[in-house]
Scaffold this motif. Structure first.
Motif, PDB file in Angstrom:
ATOM      1  N   TYR A 115     -29.192 -26.603  -5.842  1.00  0.00           N
ATOM      2  CA  TYR A 115     -28.010 -25.865  -6.052  1.00  0.00           C
ATOM      3  C   TYR A 115     -28.619 -24.501  -6.486  1.00  0.00           C
ATOM      4  O   TYR A 115     -29.648 -24.312  -6.852  1.00  0.00           O
ATOM      5  N   PRO A 116     -27.910 -23.453  -5.793  1.00  0.00           N
ATOM      6  CA  PRO A 116     -26.806 -23.438  -4.876  1.00  0.00           C
ATOM      7  C   PRO A 116     -27.064 -23.578  -3.286  1.00  0.00           C
ATOM      8  O   PRO A 116     -26.265 -22.761  -2.692  1.00  0.00           O
TER       9      PRO A 116
ATOM     10  N   ARG B 282     -24.823 -30.553   0.695  1.00  0.00           N
ATOM     11  CA  ARG B 282     -25.336 -30.142  -0.443  1.00  0.00           C
ATOM     12  C   ARG B 282     -24.486 -30.866  -1.510  1.00  0.00           C
ATOM     13  O   ARG B 282     -23.263 -31.588  -1.263  1.00  0.00           O
TER      14      ARG B 282
ATOM     15  N   THR C 240     -22.989 -29.864  -4.183  1.00  0.00           N
ATOM     16  CA  THR C 240     -22.008 -29.170  -4.702  1.00  0.00           C
ATOM     17  C   THR C 240     -20.801 -29.281  -3.740  1.00  0.00           C
ATOM     18  O   THR C 240     -20.343 -28.498  -2.782  1.00  0.00           O
TER      19      THR C 240
ATOM     20  N   PRO D 299     -17.566 -26.235  -4.663  1.00  0.00           N
ATOM     21  CA  PRO D 299     -18.018 -24.956  -5.258  1.00  0.00           C
ATOM     22  C   PRO D 299     -17.226 -24.097  -5.808  1.00  0.00           C
ATOM     23  O   PRO D 299     -15.790 -24.336  -5.608  1.00  0.00           O
TER      24      PRO D 299
ATOM     25  N   ASP E 201     -21.419 -26.713 -10.098  1.00  0.00           N
ATOM     26  CA  ASP E 201     -22.615 -27.658 -10.075  1.00  0.00           C
ATOM     27  C   ASP E 201     -22.127 -28.892 -10.665  1.00  0.00           C
ATOM     28  O   ASP E 201     -22.006 -29.023 -11.856  1.00  0.00           O
TER      29      ASP E 201
ATOM     30  N   THR F 195     -31.899 -30.147  -7.605  1.00  0.00           N
ATOM     31  CA  THR F 195     -30.634 -30.920  -7.899  1.00  0.00           C
ATOM     32  C   THR F 195     -30.422 -32.042  -7.177  1.00  0.00           C
ATOM     33  O   THR F 195     -29.886 -33.105  -7.451  1.00  0.00           O
TER      34      THR F 195
END
Length: 376
Positions: A162-163, A197, A199, A202, A205, A249
């Motif tokens: 993240y991110p 990802r 996330t 978004p 998180d 993450t």
């Protein structure tokens, strides 16, 4: 031009160089003590410093994939989010997974799918969670070769930190390129990589948690994602056909998914992971007072208090440069005491929490996970 464009970086670097030359050229003419001269000197210095910092910042973003676009940088990214589906529809075109673009893999022979494989950009809408997110799928060359037309392949979910951006898994961490090379060298079996990802809502998180009243992120990765991919691609239906890899993450999520869902993920590898979901300004309130949910998000608590999951885990760290080194050794000792769960590790002598370190660990990680997955 996009934030990650090489043209943007080249333009900013060029402007910085020109402004530096201009500053040297104009400085003698601005040596007087008039307000105009002083203002000119201050303006040139500030402008040069801004362009230098912009050059360094753009270079760092290219290398580490912190932000994918200008909107992402400014905190205005709203292109992805949570879809609440009230009528059972599963997204445009009627399917939970849609291929929106394809590209070649940057390897020798990559222009042809049968020799280099193919990367497909996809959109996924979770059937049960309603979560919508983009991803990239790497299909190995064997997927397109006639002699393998009836074969199924193991699949690996690959998660960023993240991110981070999913694109960084291709451009910076070179997962498809490395997987392709390892198969050619006979070190791994062909595998499908699903790269995205963690996330999925978004800029929040979500730490792969089913947040009460919020995104059910863990359910998306444990159920919706494998089902959507398996329905669309030739993925093995054996419970041991799926693995998961992540960094930072994503590394925590990978371990969590393998520990919580050993019937889905036969193996989980965390590159520089941590072992407990944090609570900070990026996560918000993940648990809403649910103590059981909070405890289950702490992998050490979970392994101490729940039956040992039948899964394989890999953790990585560095003796110098990684803040998780001691916690990783403690986690290894804890898992070793739980007989059914298998644990492996990669411990470097030195290496920071960055792409360069993870690139050094990815070949061995892919080889490790390949040996623990079945293609049937």
């Amino acid at each position: 031009m996009g934030l990650t464009s090489n043209k943007v970086l080249a333009l900013v670097v060029l402007l910085a160089v020109l402004l530096f030359i201009g500053t040297v050229w104009w400085w003698p003419r601005l040596a007087r003590r008039t307000w105009w001269s002083v203002s000119g000197r201050v303006g040139l210095l500030l402008a040069t410093q801004v362009l230098l910092f912009a050059s360094v910042g753009l270079s760092a973003n290219q290398a580490f994939g912190f932000y994918a676009s200008w909107a992402d940088l400014m905190g205005q990214e709203r292109g992805e989010g949570v879809v609440v589906d009230h009528n059972g529809a599963s997204g445009p075109g009627g399917g939970p997974l849609q291929v929106v673009d394809t590209e070649q893999v940057m390897v020798s022979g990559g222009a042809r799918p049968g020799t280099g494989g193919q990367i497909q950009k996809i959109d996924i809408v979770g059937r049960t969670t309603g979560i919508a997110t983009p991803a990239y799928v790497y299909l190995p060359p064997e997927y397109f070769q006639p002699q393998y037309r009836t074969r199924t392949f193991p699949a690996v979910t690959v998660l960023t930190g993240y991110p981070g951006t999913a694109r960084a898994l291709i451009k910076a961490l070179h997962f498809p390129q490395t997987a392709n090379r390892l198969v050619r060298e006979g070190r791994t079996q062909p595998m499908i990589l699903v790269m995205l990802r963690p996330t999925v809502a978004p800029p929040r998180d979500t730490e792969c948690v089913d947040i009460p009243g919020g995104p059910r992120t863990e359910s998306f990765f444990a159920k919706d994602l494998p089902e959507a991919v398996s329905d669309h691609y030739r993925v093995g239906r054996n419970p041991r056909s799926w693995g998961v890899i992540g960094d930072s993450t994503g590394g925590y999520c990978a371990l969590k998914l393998a520990v919580h869902h050993p019937g889905v993920y036969a193996a989980g590898a965390g590159l520089s992971p941590y072992y407990k979901a944090p609570i900070d300004r990026t996560t918000g309130d993940l648990f809403h007072g649910d103590k059981a949910l909070r405890n289950s998000a702490d992998l050490r608590w979970y392994l101490r208090n729940k039956p040992a999951p039948d899964t394989s885990l890999l953790v990585t760290s560095s003796r110098v440069g990684e803040s998780n080194y001691r916690a990783t050794l403690d986690f290894i000792d804890l898992v070793k005491s739980k007989g059914l769960t298998r644990i492996s590790s990669i411990i470097l002598d030195s290496g920071g929490h960055n792409f360069n370190t993870w690139r050094r660990e990815i070949p061995a990680t892919l080889q490790w996970i390949s040996g623990r997955l079945s293609d049937r």
